[in-house]
Design an enzyme around this catalytic site. Structure first.
Site, PDB file in Angstrom:
ATOM      1  CG  ASP A  17      -1.725   1.172   1.453  1.00 38.60           C
ATOM      2  OD1 ASP A  17      -1.543   2.167   0.712  1.00 38.60           O
ATOM      3  OD2 ASP A  17      -2.586   1.141   2.340  1.00 38.60           O
ATOM      4  CB  ILE A  18       1.607   3.793  -2.603  1.00 45.73           C
ATOM      5  CG1 ILE A  18       2.857   4.581  -2.984  1.00 45.73           C
ATOM      6  CG2 ILE A  18       0.365   4.661  -2.651  1.00 45.73           C
ATOM      7  CD1 ILE A  18       2.903   4.991  -4.446  1.00 45.73           C
ATOM      8  CG  ASN A  31      -9.509  13.260 -10.535  1.00 46.05           C
ATOM      9  OD1 ASN A  31      -9.580  14.482 -10.356  1.00 46.05           O
ATOM     10  ND2 ASN A  31      -9.976  12.390  -9.648  1.00 46.05           N
ATOM     11  N   GLY A  39      -9.636   4.873  -5.649  1.00 46.00           N
ATOM     12  CA  GLY A  39      -8.361   4.169  -5.800  1.00 46.00           C
ATOM     13  C   GLY A  39      -7.260   4.737  -4.934  1.00 46.00           C
ATOM     14  CB  VAL A  40      -3.619   4.978  -5.569  1.00 43.99           C
ATOM     15  CG1 VAL A  40      -3.458   5.880  -6.755  1.00 43.99           C
ATOM     16  CG2 VAL A  40      -2.403   5.019  -4.682  1.00 43.99           C
ATOM     17  CG  ASP A  41      -6.802  11.045  -6.070  1.00 39.77           C
ATOM     18  OD1 ASP A  41      -6.151  11.669  -5.214  1.00 39.77           O
ATOM     19  OD2 ASP A  41      -7.484  11.592  -6.961  1.00 39.77           O
ATOM     20  N   GLY A 134      -5.902   1.310 -13.054  1.00 43.81           N
ATOM     21  CA  GLY A 134      -7.076   1.014 -12.236  1.00 43.81           C
ATOM     22  C   GLY A 134      -8.304   1.557 -12.947  1.00 43.81           C
ATOM     23  CB  ALA A 135     -10.541   4.363 -12.093  1.00 43.09           C
ATOM     24  CE1 TYR A 136      -9.174   8.540 -14.713  1.00 48.07           C
ATOM     25  CE2 TYR A 136      -6.955   9.294 -15.143  1.00 48.07           C
ATOM     26  CZ  TYR A 136      -8.235   9.552 -14.727  1.00 48.07           C
ATOM     27  OH  TYR A 136      -8.581  10.829 -14.330  1.00 48.07           O
TER      28      TYR A 136
END
Ligand code: ADP
Length: 189
Positions: A17-18, A31, A39-41, A134-136
């Site tokens: 996990d970053i 974004n 997600g990570v954001d 991921g979402a992208y």
């Protein structure tokens, strides 16, 4: 974990996990709005606390009024994270299985500009997530090659960064990055 030496600098691949990383900088797959997301954001804003969003809002009010364009990068502090800085970048959105040349170029720019931003800040260690996969929706096979090639290329020329980590969220993603890295390094000898 995999550790390779590139021009005397460390390149690390790991599962994790970053938001837990102790590198001086971590990169956010943000974004364009810079107002947080999934997600990570989402994970970075949740753990880092409100300071990150406040700084993102200031960036939107000043330098990037229309949002951060895909391929660009910008830094904020890391708030409550172990990392001192978060470098926000925006990757391309993939709408088909194969990446277009334009999307490959934007992804390369996202990595390159994140690394340049880190280097300008004097950061010696940085962690990346797998941007845009991921979402992208971009393919991990294709995106991992671009990510790794861009980082390796940078490490060969830069003299500030000492360590770059790819912190991959799943074992599957990690395995694909590992395969791409082995192919790239094999082709280099
Ligand atoms: P994008 O919109 O650029 O595709 P996402 O956050 O949706 O960004 O996904 C990018 C990658 O980050 C995906 O591989 C996803 O599994 C991964 N990811 C999600 N949360 C974390 C996290 N906390 N640490 C590291 N990677 C993460």
């Amino acid at each position: 974990m995999i550790l390779k030496s590139i021009n005397g600098k460390r390149l690390v691949l790991k599962i994790g996990d970053i938001t837990e990383e102790d590198t001086e900088g971590i990169v956010n797959a943000a974004n364009s709005s810079l107002m947080g997301g999934g997600g990570v954001d989402g994970a970075i804003h949740r753990k880092g606390g409100p300071v990150i969003l406040e700084e993102c809002k200031k960036i939107r009010e000043t330098v990037y009024k229309d949002g951060l364009p895909p391929g660009k990068a910008v830094a904020t502090s890391g708030g409550n994270l172990k990392a001192k800085y978060v470098i926000h970048t925006v990757g391309p959105i993939c709408r088909s299985e194969k990446m277009t040349e334009r999307n490959k170029e934007v992804l390369k720019e996202a990595y390159k500009n994140s690394l340049l931003t880190a280097s300008e800040l004097g950061i010696r260690s940085i962690s990346f997530p797998s941007i845009s996969t991921g979402a992208y929706g971009c393919s991990v096979e294709e995106a991992s090659k671009i990510a790794l090639e861009t980082v390796i290329d940078f490490l060969k020329r830069d003299n500030v960064l000492e360590e770059v980590r790819f912190v991959l969220f799943t074992k599957d993603t990690y395995e694909i990055y590992k395969k791409s890295l082995n192919e790239i390094l094999k082709n280099e000898d």
